[in-house]
Design a protein around this motif. Sequence first.
Motif, PDB file in Angstrom:
ATOM      1  N   ASN A 103     -17.583  16.320   1.740  1.00 48.58           N
ATOM      2  CA  ASN A 103     -17.517  17.165   0.547  1.00 48.58           C
ATOM      3  C   ASN A 103     -17.931  18.607   0.791  1.00 48.58           C
ATOM      4  N   VAL A 104     -18.161  18.952   2.062  1.00 51.67           N
ATOM      5  CA  VAL A 104     -18.505  20.331   2.414  1.00 51.67           C
ATOM      6  C   VAL A 104     -17.474  20.825   3.422  1.00 51.67           C
ATOM      7  N   GLU A 105     -16.716  21.827   3.011  1.00 50.70           N
ATOM      8  CA  GLU A 105     -15.674  22.384   3.879  1.00 50.70           C
ATOM      9  C   GLU A 105     -16.014  23.834   4.217  1.00 50.70           C
ATOM     10  N   THR A 106     -15.691  24.235   5.439  1.00 48.54           N
ATOM     11  CA  THR A 106     -15.969  25.606   5.861  1.00 48.54           C
ATOM     12  C   THR A 106     -14.709  26.254   6.427  1.00 48.54           C
ATOM     13  N   THR A 107     -14.658  27.558   6.286  1.00 48.76           N
ATOM     14  CA  THR A 107     -13.605  28.378   6.890  1.00 48.76           C
ATOM     15  C   THR A 107     -14.292  29.477   7.676  1.00 48.76           C
ATOM     16  N   ALA A 108     -13.934  29.618   8.940  1.00 47.80           N
ATOM     17  CA  ALA A 108     -14.605  30.576   9.820  1.00 47.80           C
ATOM     18  C   ALA A 108     -14.486  32.007   9.293  1.00 47.80           C
ATOM     19  N   ALA A 109     -15.473  32.809   9.626  1.00 46.72           N
ATOM     20  CA  ALA A 109     -15.475  34.222   9.232  1.00 46.72           C
ATOM     21  C   ALA A 109     -14.308  34.958   9.885  1.00 46.72           C
ATOM     22  N   THR A 110     -13.839  35.974   9.189  1.00 46.03           N
ATOM     23  CA  THR A 110     -12.762  36.823   9.694  1.00 46.03           C
ATOM     24  C   THR A 110     -13.242  38.275   9.642  1.00 46.03           C
ATOM     25  N   VAL A 111     -12.355  39.200   9.987  1.00 45.45           N
ATOM     26  CA  VAL A 111     -12.729  40.618   9.954  1.00 45.45           C
ATOM     27  C   VAL A 111     -12.935  41.099   8.524  1.00 45.45           C
ATOM     28  N   SER A 112     -12.387  40.380   7.559  1.00 44.75           N
ATOM     29  CA  SER A 112     -12.507  40.827   6.170  1.00 44.75           C
ATOM     30  C   SER A 112     -13.438  39.976   5.309  1.00 44.75           C
ATOM     31  N   GLU A 113     -13.774  38.733   5.780  1.00 48.17           N
ATOM     32  CA  GLU A 113     -14.625  37.850   4.985  1.00 48.17           C
ATOM     33  C   GLU A 113     -15.602  37.100   5.886  1.00 48.17           C
ATOM     34  N   GLY A 114     -16.727  36.752   5.291  1.00 49.06           N
ATOM     35  CA  GLY A 114     -17.705  35.960   6.030  1.00 49.06           C
ATOM     36  C   GLY A 114     -17.323  34.495   6.031  1.00 49.06           C
ATOM     37  N   LEU A 115     -18.214  33.662   6.592  1.00 48.03           N
ATOM     38  CA  LEU A 115     -18.010  32.221   6.596  1.00 48.03           C
ATOM     39  C   LEU A 115     -17.893  31.725   5.155  1.00 48.03           C
ATOM     40  N   LEU A 116     -16.839  30.982   4.891  1.00 41.51           N
ATOM     41  CA  LEU A 116     -16.618  30.458   3.543  1.00 41.51           C
ATOM     42  C   LEU A 116     -17.032  28.995   3.490  1.00 41.51           C
ATOM     43  N   LYS A 117     -17.669  28.617   2.378  1.00 36.83           N
ATOM     44  CA  LYS A 117     -18.042  27.222   2.169  1.00 36.83           C
ATOM     45  C   LYS A 117     -17.514  26.782   0.821  1.00 36.83           C
ATOM     46  N   THR A 118     -16.932  25.590   0.785  1.00 30.94           N
ATOM     47  CA  THR A 118     -16.531  24.962  -0.475  1.00 30.94           C
ATOM     48  C   THR A 118     -17.241  23.623  -0.554  1.00 30.94           C
ATOM     49  N   ILE A 119     -17.942  23.398  -1.666  1.00 25.87           N
ATOM     50  CA  ILE A 119     -18.757  22.195  -1.833  1.00 25.87           C
ATOM     51  C   ILE A 119     -18.258  21.447  -3.060  1.00 25.87           C
ATOM     52  N   TYR A 120     -17.881  20.203  -2.860  1.00 22.63           N
ATOM     53  CA  TYR A 120     -17.359  19.387  -3.955  1.00 22.63           C
ATOM     54  C   TYR A 120     -18.464  18.469  -4.477  1.00 22.63           C
ATOM     55  N   HIS A 121     -18.769  18.608  -5.754  1.00 21.30           N
ATOM     56  CA  HIS A 121     -19.775  17.757  -6.401  1.00 21.30           C
ATOM     57  C   HIS A 121     -19.036  16.521  -6.919  1.00 21.30           C
ATOM     58  N   THR A 122     -19.107  15.421  -6.172  1.00 19.86           N
ATOM     59  CA  THR A 122     -18.365  14.218  -6.554  1.00 19.86           C
ATOM     60  C   THR A 122     -19.321  13.070  -6.863  1.00 19.86           C
ATOM     61  N   SER A 123     -18.761  12.001  -7.424  1.00 17.20           N
ATOM     62  CA  SER A 123     -19.559  10.823  -7.748  1.00 17.20           C
ATOM     63  C   SER A 123     -19.637   9.831  -6.586  1.00 17.20           C
ATOM     64  N   ASP A 124     -19.031  10.162  -5.451  1.00 21.18           N
ATOM     65  CA  ASP A 124     -19.027   9.243  -4.311  1.00 21.18           C
ATOM     66  C   ASP A 124     -20.450   8.983  -3.818  1.00 21.18           C
ATOM     67  N   PRO A 125     -20.811   7.721  -3.540  1.00 23.17           N
ATOM     68  CA  PRO A 125     -22.128   7.441  -2.950  1.00 23.17           C
ATOM     69  C   PRO A 125     -22.265   8.162  -1.608  1.00 23.17           C
ATOM     70  N   LEU A 126     -23.462   8.636  -1.323  1.00 21.98           N
ATOM     71  CA  LEU A 126     -23.704   9.300  -0.048  1.00 21.98           C
ATOM     72  C   LEU A 126     -23.841   8.253   1.053  1.00 21.98           C
ATOM     73  N   PRO A 127     -23.508   8.603   2.289  1.00 17.80           N
ATOM     74  CA  PRO A 127     -23.447   7.594   3.358  1.00 17.80           C
ATOM     75  C   PRO A 127     -24.819   7.105   3.800  1.00 17.80           C
ATOM     76  N   ILE A 128     -24.863   5.896   4.306  1.00 19.91           N
ATOM     77  CA  ILE A 128     -26.061   5.406   4.976  1.00 19.91           C
ATOM     78  C   ILE A 128     -26.152   6.098   6.333  1.00 19.91           C
ATOM     79  N   SER A 129     -27.306   6.683   6.605  1.00 22.87           N
ATOM     80  CA  SER A 129     -27.519   7.458   7.829  1.00 22.87           C
ATOM     81  C   SER A 129     -28.847   7.070   8.447  1.00 22.87           C
TER      82      SER A 129
END
Length: 198
Positions: A103-129
């Motif tokens: 649920n966390v996606e990133t796009t690398a920084a470019t000459v015009s923008e910094g590192l982009l993050k998109t975070i999805y707030h979902t109802s999915d159970p979090l994994p056992i770790s």
Amino acid sequence: MAVNVNNAFVGRPPIDGGVFFRAPQGSTLPTDSTTALNVAFVDHGAVGENGVTVAQTRDNTDIKMYGGETFINVQTNYDEQITITLLEDDNLAVLKTAFGDANVETTAATVSEGLLKTIYHTSDPLPISSFVIDAISGTKTKRYVVENGQVVNVAETQDVHNNVTQRTLTIKTYKPTSVALKGGNVVEYRNDGEPTGP
């Protein structure tokens, strides 16, 4: 028995600052409090001033005899949870632990923008770790190891001008699959830092 202040443990972060780590379930676990962690364990950065709380819960019930007296008390439930507040809200490891890796996606920084993050707030159970928490007290070291744990609650998050955005996680621990852990939901390793000789 005499009081011995040297038996106190006053928890602090280790010298390198690493306190809280998560790795995919099945990663090789440490077996003491000082060995370097498997690279699969990712550091989550700064931890809030309340440190870490490890809470054991045992529910019990009385078995009564004819006449109303207690025959025996039996344990009906055992639960162990860890609570910790993480302060680095822009840390990718913190975000993935709080929201789920997928649920966390990133796009690398470019000459015009910094590192982009998109975070999805979902109802999915979090994994056992797997989780590791480290602390020191002078030369003493302490390490909590959880083979099977799951983030089951992320406390209310507040963005406010006079504090950092924090993520307070509650991790429910489960019985380990490894026989070497002897059934410990949490296994605690300690070293008093006082070897007997050269």
